[in-house]
Enzyme design. Sequence first.
Site, PDB file in Angstrom:
ATOM      1  N   GLY A 260       0.842  -1.198   0.000  1.00  0.00           N
ATOM      2  CA  GLY A 260       0.000   0.000   0.000  1.00  0.00           C
ATOM      3  C   GLY A 260       0.872   1.241   0.000  1.00  0.00           C
ATOM      4  N   ARG A 261       0.223   2.411   0.015  1.00  0.00           N
ATOM      5  CA  ARG A 261       0.930   3.691   0.116  1.00  0.00           C
ATOM      6  C   ARG A 261       2.174   3.775  -0.761  1.00  0.00           C
ATOM      7  NH1 ARG A 261       0.545   5.442   6.526  1.00  0.00           N
ATOM      8  NH2 ARG A 261      -1.707   5.438   6.596  1.00  0.00           N
ATOM      9  N   SER A 262       1.989   3.548  -2.041  1.00  0.00           N
ATOM     10  CA  SER A 262       3.173   3.537  -2.912  1.00  0.00           C
ATOM     11  C   SER A 262       2.952   4.366  -4.174  1.00  0.00           C
ATOM     12  CB  SER A 262       3.514   2.098  -3.303  1.00  0.00           C
ATOM     13  OG  SER A 262       3.811   1.336  -2.181  1.00  0.00           O
TER      14      SER A 262
END
Length: 384
Positions: A260-262
């Site tokens: 996630g968060r990429s």
Amino acid sequence: MPSIKTILVWAISFAPSVLSAAVPVKRAISSVVSGTPPGFAGGATGGGNAKPVYPTTIADLKKYLTSKDPQVIVISGQFNFAGSEGTQTLKACNTYQCTPEKGGQAMLNTLNGCTTATYDVKIDTAAYQGINVQSNKTLVGKNGATLNGKGLRLVGVSNIIIQNIKITNLNPKYVWGGDAITMSGTHDIWIDHVETSLTGRQHYSFGQTANHWITISNSFINGKTTNSASCDGHTYWGEEMVGVDDSITWYKNYVYMTNGRSPALSGGTLLHAVNNVFDDNTGHLIEGGDANARGIFEGNVFKNIKTTVDAGFKGKLFGATSANAASCKTALGRNCQANAYTSAPALNRADTAFFTQFNGFSIVGAATADSIAAAVPKSAGNTL
Ligand SMILES: *[C@@H]1O[C@H](CO)[C@@H](O)[C@H](O)[C@H]1NC(C)=O
């Protein structure tokens, strides 16, 4: 050749309109730095041409990074912070899919986020909070320079260059256990050829106070971890880009084994993501719940990605293709390069209303996605 003084006298006498008190006199970048900052951080000079210092102990390294003076700091080999500040006992809870003993992460109750029973855990204090780097610093690594068990915090500071180091081992069992690089209320920051791995939390965390003119280039976001919130060896905590008014060039980075968060592209961030390789993501890459976040993605390689843009994403995105590449001219002064995909859903969004907001920024060039696909994973990180 005229001296610097002569040039300044000339500039002041004949071109007063181009010099103002707000624009500091440009210093040269030290020759210990490889290259010059591409993209938005084009004005960063770090410690300028201060005489380099060569700390060999963690105490000296901390002293130079936190001093008030401009510094060019060259480090070599391991700096072992693990255990150097002892341990502390904190409350944690199990909120993710599996426990630390089974390759998962527990969450520290740092922000009172625990809604299930808490229990005591022992964490490494050095890794829990990074070094507060001051303004006008250059930090360059040689010979596999590594900060083991310590991240870097850039808060309310400016004009910093960090090149060719690795940051690792930040309480990976515990969410909130340690960020690798934090920025909040900064400007003119260039991070280049940095590897980050085994973090408790973010590889890159942009706090909410605005960060202007930031470039992160040639860096290896190594998400392969012993302890993963998704319980599959991939980190969830890639890049948290959530500042109120951030401007970030994200160039030639290798984003590997994330979940996630990429990035999380949120807040009021303006992002230019160029020639990166996003490889092996088991959750989603781009997420974010704020309509003011904006990003152009061009010349990137997306490979083995489950979800490229999270369904809840609220910002504006432009994913370049050969068909829409020409429309980038109004933003970048040139055509975009198309992104390339292998076993990855296309970033098929083409918002252009935000393109005028690239006015006045220094824009990095872009190569074709094919030409960087093999090279970026090899060169990203502290490989200089
Ligand atoms: C950093 O250097 C600039 C240019 O020399 C100077 O104007 C500024 O005050 C310095 N910042 C700090 C916090 O020392």
